[in-house]
Design an enzyme around this catalytic site. Structure first.
Site, short mmCIF file in Angstrom:
data_model
loop_
_atom_site.label_atom_id
_atom_site.label_comp_id
_atom_site.label_asym_id
_atom_site.label_seq_id
_atom_site.Cartn_x
_atom_site.Cartn_y
_atom_site.Cartn_z
N THR A 156 -4.21 10.03 7.42
CA THR A 156 -5.44 10.80 7.64
C THR A 156 -6.64 9.91 7.93
O THR A 156 -7.71 10.42 8.27
CB THR A 156 -5.78 11.67 6.40
OG1 THR A 156 -5.83 10.80 5.26
CG2 THR A 156 -4.78 12.77 6.18
N GLY A 160 -3.54 3.75 8.68
CA GLY A 160 -2.42 4.67 8.86
C GLY A 160 -2.57 5.51 10.11
O GLY A 160 -1.60 5.70 10.87
N LEU A 206 0.69 11.74 -3.09
CA LEU A 206 1.71 10.79 -3.53
C LEU A 206 1.49 10.30 -4.96
O LEU A 206 2.36 9.64 -5.53
CB LEU A 206 1.78 9.60 -2.57
CG LEU A 206 2.33 9.92 -1.17
CD1 LEU A 206 2.16 8.72 -0.24
CD2 LEU A 206 3.80 10.33 -1.23
N TYR A 295 -5.20 -3.46 -8.37
CA TYR A 295 -4.92 -3.26 -6.94
C TYR A 295 -4.17 -4.47 -6.37
O TYR A 295 -3.14 -4.33 -5.70
CB TYR A 295 -6.23 -3.04 -6.17
CG TYR A 295 -6.02 -3.04 -4.66
CD1 TYR A 295 -5.37 -1.97 -4.04
CD2 TYR A 295 -6.44 -4.12 -3.87
CE1 TYR A 295 -5.14 -1.98 -2.67
CE2 TYR A 295 -6.21 -4.12 -2.50
CZ TYR A 295 -5.57 -3.05 -1.90
OH TYR A 295 -5.33 -3.06 -0.55
N1 LIG Z 1 -9.21 -1.54 4.40
C1 LIG Z 1 -8.92 -2.73 3.90
O1 LIG Z 1 -9.80 -3.60 3.77
C2 LIG Z 1 -7.50 -3.05 3.55
C3 LIG Z 1 -7.16 -4.40 3.37
C4 LIG Z 1 -5.87 -4.73 3.05
C5 LIG Z 1 -4.92 -3.73 2.88
N2 LIG Z 1 -5.26 -2.42 3.03
C6 LIG Z 1 -4.21 -1.44 2.82
O2 LIG Z 1 -4.07 -0.65 3.98
C7 LIG Z 1 -3.55 0.64 3.65
C8 LIG Z 1 -4.37 1.69 4.34
O3 LIG Z 1 -5.71 1.57 3.87
P1 LIG Z 1 -6.95 1.93 4.77
O4 LIG Z 1 -7.79 0.74 4.85
O5 LIG Z 1 -6.53 2.60 6.00
O6 LIG Z 1 -7.66 2.95 3.76
P2 LIG Z 1 -8.20 4.44 3.97
O7 LIG Z 1 -8.95 4.55 5.24
O8 LIG Z 1 -8.89 4.80 2.70
O9 LIG Z 1 -6.86 5.29 4.10
C9 LIG Z 1 -6.02 5.44 2.99
C10 LIG Z 1 -4.94 6.46 3.32
O10 LIG Z 1 -4.11 6.63 2.19
C11 LIG Z 1 -4.02 8.01 1.88
N3 LIG Z 1 -3.91 8.27 0.45
C12 LIG Z 1 -4.71 7.79 -0.53
N4 LIG Z 1 -4.36 8.33 -1.72
C13 LIG Z 1 -3.32 9.16 -1.47
C14 LIG Z 1 -2.53 10.01 -2.27
N5 LIG Z 1 -2.75 10.14 -3.60
N6 LIG Z 1 -1.57 10.72 -1.70
C15 LIG Z 1 -1.33 10.63 -0.36
N7 LIG Z 1 -2.03 9.85 0.46
C16 LIG Z 1 -3.04 9.12 -0.09
C17 LIG Z 1 -5.33 8.59 2.40
O11 LIG Z 1 -5.14 9.97 2.71
P3 LIG Z 1 -5.86 11.18 1.90
O12 LIG Z 1 -7.13 10.64 1.33
O13 LIG Z 1 -6.07 12.23 2.94
O14 LIG Z 1 -4.87 11.55 0.88
C18 LIG Z 1 -5.54 7.80 3.67
O15 LIG Z 1 -4.85 8.37 4.73
C19 LIG Z 1 -3.57 0.72 2.12
O16 LIG Z 1 -2.28 0.51 1.63
C20 LIG Z 1 -4.48 -0.43 1.72
O17 LIG Z 1 -4.15 -0.94 0.46
C21 LIG Z 1 -6.53 -2.06 3.36
#
Ligand SMILES: NC(=O)c1ccc[n+]([C@@H]2O[C@H](COP(=O)([O-])OP(=O)(O)OC[C@H]3O[C@@H](n4cnc5c(N)ncnc54)[C@H](OP(=O)(O)O)[C@@H]3O)[C@@H](O)[C@H]2O)c1
Length: 402
Positions: A156, A160, A206, A295
């Site tokens: 969303t 992702g 999840l 985390y």
């Molecule tokens: N952004 C960064 O700086 C960064 C750096 C390193 C790694 N990452 C990793 O990259 C991945 C994606 O993060 P992002 O940066 O794209 O963050 P984001 O924009 O906040 O997206 C997080 C996604 O995870 C979903 N999610 C969160 N809680 C959930 C739940 N309880 N059930 C189902 N879905 C859930 C959210 O969907 P809903 O809210 O609609 O449920 C959203 O689609 C994560 O694993 C994060 O740890 C991010």
């Protein structure tokens, strides 16, 4: 050990493997010695047949290190730019041999010795130029490699959503999931209209008990070929100031969900003899990260789980990749309670991940992050890294949570 060697050397001819080993020796052993230990007064470098000494030689040595480091990487990963890089450098050595001998011997002797010296490198230049087929992407199209459908969690928003777009751009149909149904519908119609793929939206939490199992059940009638365990949440703050329920949810989403989904969907991939599992980890998982302690630990879990799975599944046709972004500009920072501080684009991270799939067990996005994750975290003692990391995370942590 044997499997690792086969993994590293299996898909190149012997002479290219030999050049790769030689480049690695130069990049990791000889050039560091030349740069750091050799006294400036004794330093000599030859470029295009011209001899440089002293500090100009030291600068030349840095350029040489860069050439060999890039060549090691290029040979290892069969990068398309090696079609130019390899022949160009080898031609430079051939040219240098000729010029050097003409300049330092003079007259006919110089030309004859120079031509004899240049000949092997001219032959190598031609061989490298002719070997361009080894430096093009040898892999078939993503759909041919793995199959028609992907399941992308956390679609969303952020990384992702971009991973789903990257897959759809390559013709892969997507099951997309997250909690916000409206966002899923919007993304689904975008993917269908722009890329002509099929989609299925499965809203699911999840963090809820049984959430991952329900999601796997919702895909039971589809042959999921690529599982993208991307959903993840962060939670900033000192541990004693954090809420127990939220911490538990974080572990469920970041650790339990990837394990359960992989466990449910992997058997069918193995039966088909092809498939892929991507886990979005983080460079945060490479070291202890004060103010993001739980985390970072969950991302360390993802990395170790994914890399072990990669090795376990070698030879089965199922590839595994842990994608490790650094700071990325998504909703993540706000959701985890950080003070926003920019970062790489989610699009660039997702594209790099899809491109690296099948090539390697893990990918740290961005070369500065790579150095930080691989060099700094391995060369510096872990407690010291933790203290340094706290200084890095402190400015983006609200004062009341430090
Ligand atoms: N952004 C960064 O700086 C960064 C750096 C390193 C790694 N990452 C990793 O990259 C991945 C994606 O993060 P992002 O940066 O794209 O963050 P984001 O924009 O906040 O997206 C997080 C996604 O995870 C979903 N999610 C969160 N809680 C959930 C739940 N309880 N059930 C189902 N879905 C859930 C959210 O969907 P809903 O809210 O609609 O449920 C959203 O689609 C994560 O694993 C994060 O740890 C991010």
């Amino acid at each position: 050990m044997n499997d690792w060697l086969r993994d590293v050397f299996h898909d190149r001819p012997v002479w290219i493997n030999a050049l790769m080993v030689f480049s690695a020796y130069m990049a990791f052993v000889y050039m560091p010695w030349d740069i750091f230990w050799k006294p400036v007064s004794r330093d000599e470098e030859v470029w295009f047949g011209i001899l440089f000494t002293g500090w100009s030689a030291k600068l030349g040595a840095l350029a040489h290190w860069f050439v060999y480091a890039a060549a090691t990487y290029g040979f290892r990963r069969r990068r398309p730019w090696m079609r130019i890089w390899g022949p160009l450098y080898s031609a430079q050595v051939a040219f240098g041999m000729l010029v050097w001998n003409v300049l330092y011997w003079g007259s006919w002797t110089g030309w004859i010795v120079g031509l004899i010296g240049a000949l092997p490198f001219a032959a190598l230049t031609l061989a490298l130029f002719g070997a361009h087929e080894y430096f093009r992407d040898p892999r078939p199209h993503l759909r041919e490699r793995y199959g028609d459908w992907a399941l992308v969690t956390g679609a969303t928003a952020g990384i992702g959503a971009e991973l789903a777009r990257s897959l759809a751009r390559r013709g892969v149909s997507c099951v997309i999931t997250g909690r916000r149904e409206e966002r899923l519908r919007e993304l689904a119609s975008e993917l269908e209209q722009r890329h002509g793929v099929s989609t299925r939206c499965v809203p699911v939490d999840l963090a809820e008990s049984g959430g991952a199992e329900r999601l796997a059940d919702a895909c039971r009638d589809l042959d999921i070929a690529i599982l993208v365990n991307n959903a993840g949440v962060g939670y900033v703050g000192r541990f004693d100031k954090q809420d127990t329920g939220r911490l538990r949810d974080l572990v469920e989403v970041n650790c339990s969900a990837p394990v359960v989904l992989t466990s449910k969907l992997l058997p069918a991939m193995l039966e088909r003899g092809r498939g892929a599992v991507i886990i979005t980890g983080s460079v945060a998982g490479r070291q202890p990260l004060p103010l993001h302690g739980v985390y970072a630990a969950t991302k360390g879990f993802d990395l170790l789980f994914g890399e072990a799975l990669y090795v376990e599944l070698r030879g089965t046709g199922v590839d595994v990749l842990v994608l490790e972004p650094g700071v990325t500009d998504t909703e993540f920072q706000e959701v985890s309670g950080q003070i926003p501080h920019g970062g790489a684009t989610a699009h660039a991270v997702a594209e790099a991940g899809i491109e690296a799939l099948g090539d390697q067990p893990s990918l740290v996005f961005g070369w500065i992050q790579w150095i930080r994750a691989n060099a700094a975290a391995r060369l510096v003692s872990r407690p010291l890294v933790a203290y340094i990391a706290r200084e890095i995370t402190r400015p983006s942590t609200p004062a009341e949570l430090r």
